[in-house]
Structure formats: structure tokens, C-alpha cells
Design an enzyme around this catalytic site. Structure first.
Site, mmCIF file in Angstrom:
data_model
loop_
_atom_site.group_PDB
_atom_site.id
_atom_site.type_symbol
_atom_site.label_atom_id
_atom_site.label_comp_id
_atom_site.label_asym_id
_atom_site.label_seq_id
_atom_site.Cartn_x
_atom_site.Cartn_y
_atom_site.Cartn_z
ATOM 1 N N SER A 1 28.081 -66.263 128.249
ATOM 2 C CA SER A 1 26.877 -65.503 127.911
ATOM 3 C C SER A 1 27.125 -64.646 126.674
ATOM 4 C CB SER A 1 26.486 -64.618 129.096
ATOM 5 O OG SER A 1 25.278 -63.956 128.845
ATOM 6 N N ASP A 2 26.051 -64.378 125.952
ATOM 7 C CA ASP A 2 26.128 -63.480 124.806
ATOM 8 C C ASP A 2 24.803 -62.749 124.671
ATOM 9 O OD1 ASP A 2 28.001 -62.778 122.494
ATOM 10 O OD2 ASP A 2 26.083 -63.047 121.494
ATOM 11 N N THR A 3 24.868 -61.501 124.218
ATOM 12 C CA THR A 3 23.680 -60.667 124.074
ATOM 13 C C THR A 3 23.647 -60.054 122.685
ATOM 14 O OG1 THR A 3 23.713 -60.125 126.431
ATOM 15 C CG2 THR A 3 22.445 -58.656 125.003
#
Length: 188
Positions: free
Chosen positions: A68-70
Site C-alpha cells: 500500500s502507498d498513500t
């Protein structure tokens, strides 16, 4: 039996998965997070989420691997983690009294199957005073968070309104992740 591996050392993502009462382990992916070409925000986070998950998935093909990445965006600008006080101040001033978007990309790999998705949430800040920004910088909280703030911490005092999934802003859209794991055959 297949297990879940979180390809991230983010303490926030760890806490979020724990909320679902899932058994999982953590492995740092070591993926190269450098992206030189200009991408749309959703493509940016999806690419990084895939990179984080794919290496771990190759080593653990029978497990459910989550990457995941934000990122935070304002206008056309991507606001990643500030590297110093000046960058954090600039980001917070930019977001003050305005609406910005938070994108979280997720990649889940299992037995050669993959699901990749992006969630977007819009966040509006109150107008921030210089004193509020300075005090927040002194707390140290902005420096390991996209956009220079943590909605789940002291940064919550800046938030006037949120449209979308709160957990997307924290770093992992829990409900969607859970539903995708189930769709891919994961059983608790």
C-alpha cells in the site's frame, strides 16, 4: 494455510490491520519508491503499492501479500512526507483553509492472482494559524506522514470536513481490503 503478509513497516497500517483482528506478519519490501515520470495521483500510488507487494509475493506466492502507498495532493502537486521543518510548514500553509485529496493505492497478491485498487478521500482543513502550525511542527508528528499531517493524531484538530473513507487517509482502506481478501478466498 495461507497467511497475510503486510509489505510495509508503517505503524499505522499495522494498527489498522490489527483492528480487523486478522493474523498477519510484516515484511519490509525494500522496493525502489523512486518514480521519475509524471503520473496521475491514482497511478502513482498504484505503482508504488504494486512495487511494495510484488517482491514479497514472489518469495511467498501462497500467502496474501498486501502492499500500500498513500499520498496527499493539492491541485497538481503531490505532497509526500516532508523532509524538514520548512517543507512541513509549506505543506500545512498550502492545505490551510482548503480541500485536498488523499489517495491510497493497494495491491494484494495471492497464488498468481492480484487485485489492485485506489481509494480517494477529500479532506478540508480549517484555516490554520502560524502558532498552530509551529506547535504541530514541534510535536514531530508531520515528518513521517504524507502531506505533513496525521489525521489519526494531533493533525485531527485541523480537519473541518472529510468526504470519503477515513481509513484511506490513515493509510489503508480497511473495508475494501477486507472485502478483497474475502473475494480472493481468504477465510478467517
Amino acid at each position: 494455510m495461507s497467511t497475510i503478509i503486510l509489505a510495509s513497516q508503517s505503524p499505522r497500517r499495522k494498527e489498522l490491520l490489527q483492528q480487523l483482528n486478522l493474523t498477519f506478519s510484516i515484511q519490509k519490501s525494500g522496493a525502489d519508491e523512486t518514480i521519475v515520470e509524471r503520473l496521475k495521483p491514482e497511478d502513482f500510488v498504484l505503482e508504488l503499492a504494486k512495487r511494495k507487494a510484488v517482491t514479497i509475493a514472489k518469495q511467498n506466492p501462497n500467502d496474501y501479500v498486501i502492499g500500500s502507498d498513500t499520498i496527499v495532493t493539492y491541485g497538481d502537486e503531490i505532497l509526500e512526507k516532508p523532509g524538514n521543518n520548512e517543507e512541513a510548514i509549506k505543506m500545512l500553509k498550502m492545505l490551510s483553509g482548503r480541500t485536498h485529496s488523499v489517495y491510497t493505492g493497494v495491491a494484494i497478491f495471492h497464488k498468481g492472482e492480484q487485485t489492485i485498487f485506489c481509494e480517494k478521500t477529500d479532506v478540508t482543513f480549517w484555516e490554520l494559524s502560524k502558532e498552530e502550525i509551529d506547535s504541530y511542527i514541534e510535536s514531530g508528528e508531520p515528518f513521517d506522514k504524507a502531506g505533513g499531517y496525521g489525521i489519526q493524531g494531533l493533525g485531527a484538530m485541523f480537519v473541518k470536513e472529510i468526504k470519503g473513507d477515513y481509513y484511506t487517509v490513515v493509510g489503508l482502506p480497511l473495508s475494501k481490503v477486507y472485502r478483497e481478501l474475502k473475494r480472493m478466498g481468504y477465510r478467517t
